[in-house]
Design an enzyme around this catalytic site. Structure first.
Site, short mmCIF file in Angstrom:
data_model
loop_
_atom_site.label_atom_id
_atom_site.label_comp_id
_atom_site.label_asym_id
_atom_site.label_seq_id
_atom_site.Cartn_x
_atom_site.Cartn_y
_atom_site.Cartn_z
N GLU A 1 -4.19 13.21 -27.45
CA GLU A 1 -2.77 13.10 -27.13
C GLU A 1 -2.07 12.12 -28.07
O GLU A 1 -2.42 10.94 -28.10
CB GLU A 1 -2.61 12.63 -25.68
CG GLU A 1 -3.47 13.42 -24.70
CD GLU A 1 -3.63 12.71 -23.35
OE1 GLU A 1 -2.68 12.00 -22.95
OE2 GLU A 1 -4.69 12.85 -22.72
N HIS B 1 0.54 15.43 -24.06
CA HIS B 1 -0.78 15.42 -23.40
C HIS B 1 -1.54 16.72 -23.71
O HIS B 1 -1.90 17.49 -22.82
CB HIS B 1 -0.57 15.27 -21.90
CG HIS B 1 -1.77 14.84 -21.10
ND1 HIS B 1 -3.02 15.41 -21.26
CD2 HIS B 1 -1.90 13.90 -20.14
CE1 HIS B 1 -3.86 14.84 -20.41
NE2 HIS B 1 -3.20 13.91 -19.72
#
Length: 312
Positions: A271, A167
């Protein structure tokens, strides 16, 4: 073949949490907290921070750290019964003193191997034994590579299935001056519209409002161009078919307690992920997902998605 001898420093970070410091030169560095196996800093040859850490990041377990590179495992977002983004990002990892060999092209010895195994509490909510090995490597050109190896160690013969994401929060000068190349014409799921499926239009992705999209079957290389900084981030990934693009913009930012109201202007999440097709492992099987980040001068243009050409 010579034995790899990692070179890293163990230090105390915010609130006394243990962290690993990797150095490639006087200014090139990366920091990894054992809490979450969480990369919180990546600096270039000028000592500039390349990752974004929230101005209100909370370094107090069990709250996950907002910013850097959180690891989403064994669940991305709310796609399952676990807490959002799973539990790997708020567990204490250990340094892995004797990891299995990891073939690599890197000549760097500035790396660390970490390992996570489930706690008894984890097994109550997600009843699967696993070993999650993470290598964080700071390369000789300043590139940052994260390699995840996840193995099913169930003794009961049962497979397990998971979703996953790195992330990554990139630091940008001004979100309205940033564009992302490499995702044009691809299908995506729009999280702001109940994950309805659409096809991306236009030449590149630019930002003028909240975005939360899961791009599907993405290329192995994606570029993030920051015009003001004259810098391009190159994201290279293996084993991760999807790419999530997220920025909460102003209204959503005000609802996130550990994100500053103005932080959205200087961050962008791109991500590398495995979401649309979850990964299934039988006992003894291992999955590997690799992310390599580099920052290059913005003479870079689409169709030239190879940082080595730019660095020459």
């Amino acid at each position: 073949m010579a034995m790899e001898r990692p070179s890293f420093e163990l230090a105390k970070g915010i609130n006394g949490l243990d962290k690993i410091v990797l150095r490639e030169s006087r200014y090139r560095s990366a920091e990894v907290y054992l809490y979450g196996g969480h990369v919180t800093s990546w600096k270039n040859q000028n000592g500039e921070e390349l990752l974004y850490l929230s101005s209100k990041a909370i370094f107090k377990p069990p709250k996950p750290i907002r910013g850097g590179i959180p690891l989403c495992f064994p669940q991305f977002s709310n796609l399952g019964t676990l807490e959002s983004h799973g539990f790997a990002r708020n567990r204490i990892w250990e340094v892995d003193a004797c990891p299995p060999p990891l073939p690599t092209n890197s000549s760097s010895n500035s790396f660390v191997d970490l390992i996570l195994r489930p706690t008894d509490d984890d097994l109550k909510t997600w009843p699967h034994n696993f070993e999650y090995r993470l290598r964080v490597d700071l390369g000789s050109e300043g590139e940052l590579t994260l390699t995840s190896r996840i193995r099913n160690t169930n003794a009961d013969g049962k497979p397990f299935t998971f979703t996953f994401a790195y992330h990554t929060y990139f630091s940008v000068s001004d979100i309205s001056e940033v564009r992302v190349e490499g995702l044009e014409t691809l299908d995506y799921l729009d999280n702001l519209k109940n994950r309805e499926r659409f096809t991306e239009q236009g030449d590149a992705i630019t930002f003028e409002s909240e975005i939360d999209k899961i791009y599907l079957s993405t290329p192995t290389k994606i570029a993030i161009l920051d015009h003001e900084k004259k810098r391009t981030f190159v994201v290279r990934k293996d084993g991760l078919a999807d790419a999530v693009v997220w920025n909460p913009w102003d209204k959503k930012s005000k609802t996130i307690s550990d994100l500053g109201d103005e932080d959205y202007k200087h961050m962008l999440c791109v991500e590398a992920a495995a979401v649309e097709r979850p990964i299934t492992l039988k006992p003894g099987e291992e999955w590997k997902g690799r992310l390599e980040l580099s920052a290059v001068p913005s003479s870079y243009s689409s169709g030239q998605l190879d940082p080595k050409k730019v660095l020459q």
